[in-house]
Motif scaffolding. Structure first.
Motif, PDB file in Angstrom:
ATOM      1  N   GLY A  25      -8.352  -0.182  11.391  1.00  0.00           N
ATOM      2  CA  GLY A  25      -7.913  -0.628   9.538  1.00  0.00           C
ATOM      3  C   GLY A  25      -8.859  -0.214   8.995  1.00  0.00           C
ATOM      4  O   GLY A  25     -10.281  -0.284   9.119  1.00  0.00           O
ATOM      5  N   ASP A  26      -7.894  -0.553   7.614  1.00  0.00           N
ATOM      6  CA  ASP A  26      -9.397   0.035   6.533  1.00  0.00           C
ATOM      7  C   ASP A  26      -9.337  -1.331   5.226  1.00  0.00           C
ATOM      8  O   ASP A  26      -8.276  -2.624   5.596  1.00  0.00           O
ATOM      9  CB  ASP A  26      -9.087   1.098   6.101  1.00  0.00           C
ATOM     10  CG  ASP A  26      -7.702   2.023   5.671  1.00  0.00           C
ATOM     11  OD1 ASP A  26      -6.972   1.095   5.150  1.00  0.00           O
ATOM     12  OD2 ASP A  26      -7.190   2.644   4.936  1.00  0.00           O
ATOM     13  N   THR A  83      -2.490  -2.056   3.430  1.00  0.00           N
ATOM     14  CA  THR A  83      -1.954  -2.719   5.385  1.00  0.00           C
ATOM     15  C   THR A  83      -0.802  -1.852   5.465  1.00  0.00           C
ATOM     16  O   THR A  83      -0.780  -2.350   6.824  1.00  0.00           O
ATOM     17  CB  THR A  83      -0.556  -3.051   3.787  1.00  0.00           C
ATOM     18  OG1 THR A  83      -0.134  -2.228   2.763  1.00  0.00           O
ATOM     19  CG2 THR A  83      -1.309  -4.299   2.716  1.00  0.00           C
ATOM     20  N   ARG A 104      -1.212   1.541   8.377  1.00  0.00           N
ATOM     21  CA  ARG A 104      -2.000   0.875  10.331  1.00  0.00           C
ATOM     22  C   ARG A 104      -2.167   2.181  10.825  1.00  0.00           C
ATOM     23  O   ARG A 104      -0.647   3.089  10.598  1.00  0.00           O
ATOM     24  CB  ARG A 104      -1.708  -0.140  10.959  1.00  0.00           C
ATOM     25  CG  ARG A 104      -1.308  -1.816  11.271  1.00  0.00           C
ATOM     26  CD  ARG A 104      -1.042  -2.784  11.896  1.00  0.00           C
ATOM     27  NE  ARG A 104       0.121  -2.102  12.200  1.00  0.00           N
ATOM     28  CZ  ARG A 104       0.293  -2.390  13.455  1.00  0.00           C
ATOM     29  NH1 ARG A 104      -0.210  -3.314  14.468  1.00  0.00           N
ATOM     30  NH2 ARG A 104       2.045  -2.429  14.112  1.00  0.00           N
TER      31      ARG A 104
END
Length: 370
Positions: free
Chosen positions: A27-28, A31, A33
């Motif tokens: 993830g980053d 919100t 994915r």
């Protein structure tokens, strides 16, 4: 199996990928994915964007007051959870001969998009290895120049407008610095006078960059969002992702994102060479660009973006418990100090020198994660 995962697998079945192997990617800060999907020799990327994970975007005619009532995404002209913008912008850019992922299937109401997988050759990774820095940056600059041949369109599809990157949005982003960065080095909130003076200085600067000749602005055009596709030709070698927040604004903004990259060092020599390459490429396309105006806009947009990033990275630590982003602040402030040397930013430079101690103007926060 969670309800969301079940919905995702149902989407894949309806798209003809029901037997696919699905692998989650790291993830980053968003919100969203992403998943790698493989089935029968086919490969794709799946985006999962829960539709209620963010505040909503605003309609194009919304007033500043209406946008503030909806929340930050509406104020800053961010797409939020609106997958339809991603799909429309991908189609728009691909119709211009640029490389964006082909959309295989989408359920924008549910928040799922199945798209072409560009692979793993991120600019950031190649440049961290043995990649040819000049070649890659020239291609990225030429991609922007090709996109800048025409003014920004009012709409990117019959249903979706390309929002202007207006004063309301840019001032909201700038306020992130006073709201979130200042409390870190000062150990207190910014005063009302400090916040007001900062805002007034920026209102004057933004007014000086206002132009009717706006261009398409990717808004996050940097080495983590560009992929190298060497089997393609010309500007199609640059794969574009993470463009859902695109707006209409200054031709300097994406150059800034590329050449003052918060996540990797870009030398002043390379940045100067690429600004020159942009000007030359525009001339080759018979598009006149005033160099003095471009450089002034570059400095102002760079200062605006770097102030915003300093605020966002601070917020990620203070609000979201993600301290690793604080480690980028020294680089961000190195860029920002350079930006502030432009004559147009003299008053703003004095404000930073008055309000922030020297260590804070170098992005050094006592006790912060390295």
């Amino acid at each position: 199996m969670s309800e969301r995962h079940a919905a995702m697998m149902d989407f894949l079945r309806q798209a003809g990928w029901g037997s696919a192997d699905v692998q989650a990617l790291p993830g980053d800060a968003s919100t969203r994915r992403y998943f790698r999907v493989a089935a029968g020799g086919r490969h794709a990327m799946l985006m999962d964007q829960p539709q209620h994970a963010e505040t909503p975007a605003a309609h194009p005619e919304a007033t500043p007051q209406e946008r503030h009532a909806l929340g930050y995404n509406a104020v800053a002209r961010l797409a939020g959870a609106d997958c339809a913008r991603f799909v429309a912008i991908s189609d728009f850019l691909r119709s211009r001969g640029l490389s964006t992922p082909e959309i295989y299937a989408a359920d924008c109401d549910a928040g799922f998009v199945l798209m072409e997988d560009f692979g793993d050759r991120l600019y950031a990774d190649i440049l961290g290895g043995d990649g040819n820095e000049v070649e890659l940056y020239k291609a990225a600059v030429e991609t922007l120049a090709r996109l800048h041949i025409n003014p920004a369109p009012a709409k990117i599809s019959p249903q979706i407008a390309l929002y202007p990157y207006d004063e309301t949005a840019m001032l909201a982003e700038i306020a992130l610095l006073t709201d979130w960065y200042l409390p870190l080095p000062l150990n207190r909130k910014a005063t009302r006078d400090e916040t007001s003076e900062h805002r007034e200085l920026w209102q004057k600067l933004l007014l000086s960059t206002k132009t009717a000749d706006t261009k398409f602005v990717h808004r996050d055009y940097h080495a983590q969002n560009l992929l190298w596709l060497p089997d393609r030709n010309g500007t199609a070698r640059v794969g574009l992702i993470d463009f859902q927040d695109a707006v209409a604004g200054s031709n300097a903004y994406d150059l800034v994102s590329l050449l003052e990259d918060a996540r990797r060092d870009v030398s002043r020599e390379l940045a100067e060479a690429m600004i020159g390459h942009y000007l030359a490429t525009m001339r080759d396309q018979a598009i006149a660009v005033n160099e003095e105006e471009l450089r002034a806009a570059f400095a102002i947009m760079a200062a605006q973006r770097n102030a915003k990033i300093a605020g966002i990275f601070s917020r990620l630590q203070l609000r979201d418990g993600k301290p690793r982003y604080i480690g980028y602040l020294p680089r961000v402030w190195s860029y920002l100090r350079h930006d502030l040397e432009h004559p147009a930013l003299g008053d703003l430079k004095m404000w930073y020198e008055k309000v922030l101690p020297p260590a804070a103007r170098h992005g050094r926060i006592e006790g912060a994660a390295a």
